[in-house]
Design an enzyme around this catalytic site. Structure first.
Site: not given
Length: 219
Positions: A46, A135, A186
């Site tokens: 993504e 999600k 991250s």
């Protein structure tokens, strides 16, 4: 989605439902990062639309990745982006929220909407509009107890991926309460991280998923 992409999506959600979220990536680095991820086993990538020159990165990723890997956009907020994704052959459409018009636009253009939600109302609205997966975001802040509470009313055949604060160390507790996949941001990719390090982290995440599913390192 073409038939190959549809089969890849079904297989990925069944056997390795892990999404690499490349927020902040640039077109100049996207091919190397994708190569590191694909080499480690990732099959869903993504690229959030609030990344620099995101559409160029998506186009490069689609061209570089093999057919067995699905590329798409994240942070999709506008239904008009669905048509652009379809033209690029990027079937994943990931949103941070549940917007019925955006979801329907994705469905109409043959994409796979993976829809961000937090509440039961948002989740069930996304289901009615045609979400292919949900999600749960922000997962780590909500906690596994929250997911257990709302999971009781969610369709059992619709995968729920936990996103936000997910890393190798807490995958097991989420898997234990029924989450069927994860999105990694991250802790997997961040601007400036080397491709070798990304490959190592990705490989650890894939190995942990296989361990949780009882398939060891062979998947």
């Amino acid at each position: 989605m073409n038939e190959t992409q549809r089969k890849t999506l079904d297989e990925s959600l069944e056997t390795l439902p892990l999404v690499a979220i490349l927020r902040g990536i640039t077109p100049e680095e996207v091919e190397g990062v994708c190569e590191a991820l694909v080499g480690a086993g990732f099959r869903m990538i993504e690229i959030p639309l609030n990344s620099p020159r995101s559409w160029e990165s998506i186009e490069r990723a689609v061209a570089h990745c093999p057919a067995s890997v699905l590329v798409g956009a994240g942070t999709v907020l506008d239904g008009a982006d669905a048509e652009r994704l379809a033209r690029l052959g990027a079937p994943l459409m990931v949103t941070p929220n549940s917007d019925a018009d955006v979801i329907r636009a994705g469905v109409d253009h043959g994409l796979a909407p993976m829809i961000g939600c937090m509440t039961p109302t948002e989740a069930l609205s996304a289901v009615r509009s045609g979400a292919r997966a949900l999600k749960l975001f922000p997962a780590a802040r909500l906690g596994t107890g929250y997911f257990k509470d709302i999971n009781a009313i969610l369709p059992s055949d619709l995968p729920v991926l936990a996103v936000g604060g997910i890393e190798r160390g807490n995958m097991a507790e989420w898997h234990a309460v029924g989450v069927r996949g994860f999105g990694f941001g991250s802790n997997l990719y961040k601007p400036g991280r080397g491709n070798d390090e990304i490959a190592d982290i990705a490989a650890d995440l894939v190995a942990e998923w296989h361990r949780l599913e009882g398939r060891g390192s062979e998947g």
